[in-house]
Scaffold this motif. Structure first.
Motif, PDB file in Angstrom:
ATOM      1  N   TYR A  44      -0.558   9.551  -1.327  1.00 38.38           N
ATOM      2  CA  TYR A  44      -1.279  10.731  -0.830  1.00 38.38           C
ATOM      3  C   TYR A  44      -2.163  10.366   0.367  1.00 38.38           C
ATOM      4  O   TYR A  44      -2.165  11.037   1.388  1.00 38.38           O
ATOM      5  CB  TYR A  44      -2.123  11.313  -1.971  1.00 38.38           C
ATOM      6  N   ARG A  45      -2.883   9.271   0.211  1.00 45.47           N
ATOM      7  CA  ARG A  45      -3.776   8.856   1.305  1.00 45.47           C
ATOM      8  C   ARG A  45      -3.005   8.475   2.557  1.00 45.47           C
ATOM      9  O   ARG A  45      -3.511   8.567   3.666  1.00 45.47           O
ATOM     10  CB  ARG A  45      -4.633   7.678   0.854  1.00 45.47           C
ATOM     11  N   LYS A  46      -1.767   8.015   2.378  1.00 47.27           N
ATOM     12  CA  LYS A  46      -0.924   7.668   3.539  1.00 47.27           C
ATOM     13  C   LYS A  46      -0.235   8.908   4.096  1.00 47.27           C
ATOM     14  O   LYS A  46       0.574   8.814   5.023  1.00 47.27           O
ATOM     15  CB  LYS A  46       0.152   6.657   3.120  1.00 47.27           C
ATOM     16  N   GLY A  47      -0.482  10.049   3.465  1.00 47.34           N
ATOM     17  CA  GLY A  47       0.123  11.300   3.946  1.00 47.34           C
ATOM     18  C   GLY A  47       1.584  11.423   3.574  1.00 47.34           C
ATOM     19  O   GLY A  47       2.338  12.162   4.215  1.00 47.34           O
ATOM     20  N   ILE A  48       1.984  10.707   2.534  1.00 45.77           N
ATOM     21  CA  ILE A  48       3.404  10.722   2.146  1.00 45.77           C
ATOM     22  C   ILE A  48       3.623  11.603   0.917  1.00 45.77           C
ATOM     23  O   ILE A  48       2.875  11.523  -0.064  1.00 45.77           O
ATOM     24  CB  ILE A  48       3.894   9.270   1.913  1.00 45.77           C
ATOM     25  N   ASP A  49       4.626  12.458   1.013  1.00 42.81           N
ATOM     26  CA  ASP A  49       4.988  13.349  -0.086  1.00 42.81           C
ATOM     27  C   ASP A  49       5.486  12.499  -1.262  1.00 42.81           C
ATOM     28  O   ASP A  49       6.449  11.738  -1.111  1.00 42.81           O
ATOM     29  CB  ASP A  49       6.098  14.297   0.420  1.00 42.81           C
ATOM     30  N   PRO A  58       9.130   2.071  -0.182  1.00 38.78           N
ATOM     31  CA  PRO A  58       8.632   0.943   0.635  1.00 38.78           C
ATOM     32  C   PRO A  58       7.125   0.704   0.493  1.00 38.78           C
ATOM     33  O   PRO A  58       6.657  -0.425   0.691  1.00 38.78           O
ATOM     34  CB  PRO A  58       8.964   1.368   2.077  1.00 38.78           C
ATOM     35  N   LEU A  59       6.389   1.748   0.105  1.00 38.47           N
ATOM     36  CA  LEU A  59       4.938   1.598  -0.055  1.00 38.47           C
ATOM     37  C   LEU A  59       4.586   0.602  -1.157  1.00 38.47           C
ATOM     38  O   LEU A  59       3.510   0.006  -1.150  1.00 38.47           O
ATOM     39  CB  LEU A  59       4.289   2.934  -0.439  1.00 38.47           C
ATOM     40  N   LEU A  60       5.498   0.471  -2.116  1.00 41.92           N
ATOM     41  CA  LEU A  60       5.185  -0.376  -3.274  1.00 41.92           C
ATOM     42  C   LEU A  60       4.887  -1.817  -2.859  1.00 41.92           C
ATOM     43  O   LEU A  60       4.128  -2.518  -3.523  1.00 41.92           O
ATOM     44  CB  LEU A  60       6.336  -0.335  -4.290  1.00 41.92           C
TER      45      LEU A  60
END
Ligand code: DC
Length: 222
Positions: A44-49, A58-60
């Motif tokens: 959410y903080r990265k603006g990703i749905d 990939p965020l993991l």
């Protein structure tokens, strides 16, 4: 290792009771829902749905979750930041439920949960602990209550804090989240046959905790 696995729907009192049980047994408590909430907050903080699997996975690589004791309270750290309060915001609940549908997110967190359970006496609560994370846990419980009762408890909790809330909205959110958590493809919330079923609709927190502690200590002594 003593592993106490507790599953059930949102608002059934799992975390309050798991914390009490862990304290009484003198063992660790692991809130697995907090881990899904932390991943959801990060996206959410990265603006990703959180429903966009291709962008969430990939965020993991950049997510580091750990737990620490601070002033006697267990806190959760996301990349070193204490997010214990932030993950409890209402909007994070649905985001966590959505992000938890992504199999890679689950595998990432389940690996951490299994590692902790292998080396630590622990009470874990969540949705898939008895069915998927630790199907061989010695102690397994399914804790539930009617959706109306869970909504009533949540309503009272929020109004006691002075928040203005709408009962129907709380009830609908609970029903939605139940549906989401019980109907995802990968490791949904289910009641396993070998779990002790506890309907807490007409039970107090102490009564539920006593059932669990009685089962664990009775079996431990035998
Ligand atoms: O228990 P909680 O409300 O903090 O959990 C938030 C969401 O995380 C829940 O709606 C579904 C997901 N979750 C999960 O899928 N598996 C778990 N073991 C714990 C939580």
């Amino acid at each position: 290792m003593i592993n106490v696995a507790i599953d059930g729907p949102s608002g059934a009192g799992k975390s309050t009771i798991s914390k009490m049980v862990a304290e009484k047994l003198g063992i660790t408590y692991l809130d697995t829902g907090a881990m899904y909430r932390a991943v959801a907050l990060y996206a959410y903080r990265k603006g990703i749905d959180v429903n966009d699997q291709e962008r969430v996975v990939p965020l993991l690589d950049d997510v580091d979750i750990s737990f620490e004791l601070k002033d006697g309270q267990k806190i959760i750290l996301l990349n070193g930041e204490d997010v214990s309060q932030a993950i409890r915001e209402h909007y994070v609940s649905k985001l966590a439920s959505d992000v938890s549908k992504i199999p890679q997110v689950r595998k990432f967190l389940v690996a951490m949960q299994r590692k902790i359970a292998e080396t630590t006496d622990v009470v874990l609560d969540g949705r898939d602990i008895t069915s998927y994370v630790l199907p061989n846990a010695k102690f397994k419980f399914y804790l539930t209550a009617t959706a109306e009762e869970r909504a009533t408890r949540r309503y009272k909790e929020l109004t006691a804090k002075g928040q203005e809330v709408d009962f129907d909205r709380i009830l609908n959110d609970i029903i939605d989240r139940d549906y989401n958590d019980m109907n995802r493809d990968f490791a949904p919330l289910v009641q396993t046959q070998d779990s002790v079923y506890i309907d807490s609709t007409h039970l107090s927190i102490d009564e539920v905790a006593a059932i669990i502690i009685g089962t664990v200590t009775g079996a431990t002594k035998a």
